[in-house]
Structures are given as C-alpha cells and as structure tokens.
Design an enzyme around this catalytic site. Structure first.
Site: not given
Ligand code: COA
Length: 416
Positions: A17-18, A96, A138-139, A168, A247-248
C-alpha cells in the site's frame, strides 16, 4: 491537455500500500508509471482480500490506477539487464521493499547512481536509521511506533489504531512530496538523490499536535481541553483523548435521532467560543448567557461535560443532517458522522471526481477514490489498474527489445 508530470517516467518497484499510494498519485499527475512485478505472482495484494475469484482484488485495483505493469524476475541476470535499461530510461525509482532487499538484488544506491546519475531513488521503510531500521513494518506497527495508537481511543480503554491508513497511505503521500522536491532540485543541480520516508516518522508528523501536548503537559501538568479535565488526574504522558478536538476549541461526538439503532447517527460538534450565544439560543439554554460561571471560554471549560450533555439532548431530537442544517445557519462548526455507504452514494463526491466508478475487464465496475488533489491545469482521468504483465511487451518494445528477444526472455521465465 498535457499533465503536470507529463514526460516523467517512474520505475515503480512498489508493492502493498505505502509505495503504490505514492506512485498512483504520480500517475494521476501524468507521469508514465511502469510497475515492475514478480513474474508469475505480481504484487501480493492482487490476491489479498479477494471478493471475486480470479479477479485482482479491490485492494490492488484501488492503489494501482493509471499504471502500466510489466513482469520481470530481477534476480535473474537477464532480468537484471532489463532493470538496468529501465533505470537508464526512467527519472525516478520508487521502492518499498524490506530493508536491504534492493541492495541484495545488486542495485545499491551507488550502482543506480552509476547507471543514471540523474535518477531520484525514493524509498519507504518502516523506520529510519536506528535500532529498528532492519524491521519489516506494516500499517498498524507504524501507527503504534509513531505515537498514534497511544493517543487514540478512550482513557479507560487500550491503545487504538485508526481506520485511516496514516502509516501506509500517509507515508506514500510524504514520499510523493519528497520525490517532487527532488525533481525540482534536479533542475538546478543536474543530479538525482535519495529520498527516504520512514513510516514511523510520517505517522509522527501527522501526530505532531500530540508532541505539542506532551510538552504542554510537562510544563503545566494539565490540558484543560482534554476530557480528563477537571475530574481525572493526568499522568506523565499524553493520554487518549476520546473524541476531543485536538485544537483550541472543545469538540465532541454527540448522539442524534436514531442513534439507538443506527451506529452512525452522530454528529461532531465544536463548541466554538465565537458562537457561544448562538449555541445557547439553538439548544434553548438562554439562561447560560447571563450566568457569570459560563461567561468566558476559560470558565466554560469547567462545565464542558454539562454543556455537551445539554447540546446532545438537543441533537438527539434531530437527525444528523437536520442538526447540520440548523447549526450551519448559525456558523456553528459541526459535521455528520458519514458511513462508507453514505460516502459511496454522495453525489457531490462523484461530481468532483473524488469517488469514481471504474470498469475493469475481469471484475467489472467498481468504485474507487480518485485523486483528492485537484490541479486546474492537470485534471485527473482515472483509468483501471493493469492486469499482471499487461504491458510487458509494450514496454520492452519501447526499450528497444525485439520480438525475438522478448520471446527468449519469456522462455527463460524472466518475464511471464
Ligand atoms: N523479481 C525477483 N525478486 C523480487 C522481485 C522481482 N520482481 N520483487 C521483489 N522481489 C524479492 C525481493 O528482492 C525480496 O527478496 P530477498 O528477501 O531475497 O531480498 C523478496 O522479493 C521479498 O520482498 P520483501 O520486501 O521482503 O517482501 P515481504 O512480503 O517479505 O515484506 C513488507 C513485505 C511490506 C513487510 C516489506 O516489504 C517492508 O517492510 N517494506 C518496507 C515498509 C513498507 O512499505 N511497509 C508497508 C507496506 S504497505
């Protein structure tokens, strides 16, 4: 119309996949991507998670659009010669493989650089230099080693991986960016270079807000926007924050009408300071507007659980789409939890080419995710993934091999 990467040729030595995510993007931008696969077998994902016997799996087809496929035994001396020719003719080699596999094949960086000094050699590995550099990855291993799993999930549960393939596909995106930067630099330097995107590093990059929080925690001992505050003490590392926003602005996932039977009848609700008045009015809590203990975002943090509970009492009376329509009128940030079924049926995503229907000679029609990056002068036309070795003769012919030489390679099992 010419495409952004027209004229660039990519030797695609990727699998699973990657790497394929990266080369598919390059193909969508117009590069000629030649996928080199093992004779007879091809990319292992062709046969993984099959839904139709004998047809290339959706796992493979959805990651290998717009490419050409050749088969080649690159451990056979004659196969190595073909690979050398490809290296001389291509701009970029993307791979890869497990650490060291390319070297063991005889194609070290030095050798490739000798064959084609302008070639960019781009690699995904699980880890960069260090104690784990020799590991296969792997992932989910990358999600764990990159800090994502320890910060995902709920405080009272185990670490959790996310369905978004940040290890990935996330690393493939990083690699594609590195390749484009190296090609730009080549225009002035005249030289190729190595590009490395380790999966651990890519995941960490996507988790940088959690390293932000680690340092805030060490300095102040609390993180007021986390659901643990103010009831549960913090430890010495960033805890799992459930569905807090990151986040804020405090945010949470809230139940909507039908949640008892529909697992996706939920909405993400952001309790943004700027629209507090509207929030109170919409949910019928006008009395909070005059309450001094709710007067500022800093004070409201102490009541966040109560506030979200009250908003949820309101969202439970609306479907996620009704709630979205009403809240959007007041600029209150929110988003429905969409199931994959709903996304597959979403017309606007089809209109923009982000969901595409593709026809395949063996499997027939299927849906895929098209190019999420839109270039106004380089539109993406998604074409089906290649069958194993579909372009072997075509590519070898373009490299100058005669029909006789191709037949000999086939006889020797170098191509299939
Ligand atoms: N002809 C001949 N041999 C070939 C070939 C070809 N066309 N293509 C690959 N091979 C060989 C390789 O040279 C290697 O041989 P070696 O072990 O003797 O050196 C062998 O096939 C297996 O390759 P490998 O990469 O080790 O595959 P694997 O299935 O054992 O491992 C991964 C798969 C993904 C774990 C591993 O490739 C990896 O860690 N990759 C880097 C990280 C990564 O991308 N992970 C995510 C994948 S989505």
């Amino acid at each position: 119309m010419s495409k952004a990467l027209s004229g660039y040729r990519i030797l695609d030595f990727t699998h699973v996949q990657s790497g394929p995510t990266c080369t598919q993007l390059l193909a969508w931008f117009g590069a000629d991507v030649i996928k080199v696969e093992r004779a007879g077998e091809g990319d292992a994902t062709r046969g993984q998670l099959r839904d139709i016997p004998e047809a290339d799996s959706l796992y493979f087809t959805m990651l290998n659009h717009n490419k050409r496929s050749i088969t080649l035994d690159t451990k056979n001396p004659k196969g190595k010669q073909v690979l050398e020719t490809l290296i001389k003719e291509c701009d970029v080699l993307v791979e890869n493989f497990a650490p060291g596999a390319l070297d063991r094949m005889g194609f070290t960086w030095e050798r490739i650089n000798e064959l084609n000094p302008k070639m960019v050699v781009a690699s995904v590995k699980g880890f960069g230099p260090g104690p784990y550099e020799h590991c296969k990855v792997y992932e989910n291993v990358a999600q764990c080693a990159g800090g994502s799993a320890s910060t995902t999930g709920f405080d009272d549960g185990p670490p959790m991986v996310t369905g978004a393939q940040i290890g990935d596909s996330g690393t493939g995106l990083h690699l594609a960016l590195g390749i484009l930067a190296a090609l730009l630099q080549r225009q002035t330097s005249g030289r190729g270079q190595k590009v490395l995107a380790p999966m651990q590093d890519a995941v960490l990059n996507l988790c940088r807000v959690k390293l932000r929080d680690q340092q805030r925690l060490e300095r102040t001992g609390v993180m007021k926007e986390y659901p643990q505050y103010p009831d549960t003490p913090f430890g010495d590392s960033v805890p799992r924050a459930g569905n807090a926003s990151g986040g804020g602005q405090p945010g949470s996932i809230l139940k909507c009408k039908g949640w008892e039977t529909d697992p996706n009848a939920y909405i993400y609700f952001v309790n943004q300071g700027a629209v507090w008045d509207s929030v109170c009015k919409v949910i019928g809590k006008e009395e909070w507007l005059a309450d001094p203990s709710f007067a500022t975002p800093a004070l409201r943090v102490n009541h966040m659980k109560n506030i979200f509970a009250a908003v949820e009492e309101w969202t439970k009376t609306k479907t996620k789409f009704e709630a979205m329509d009403i809240l959007n009128k007041f600029d209150i940030p929110c988003g429905p939890i969409l199931s994959m079924k709903e996304i597959a049926e979403e017309q606007s995503l089809r209109d923009t080419g982000t969901i595409v229907e593709v026809d395949h000679p063996v499997r027939g029609k299927y849906l895929t995710v098209g190019n999420p990056i839109k270039l106004s002068d380089s539109p993406t036309d998604v074409t089906r993934s290649p069958l194993l070795g579909e372009h072997t003769e075509e590519v070898l012919g373009q490299l100058g091999y005669s029909a006789e030489q191709i037949a000999d390679l086939r006889k020797d099992g170098v191509i299939s």
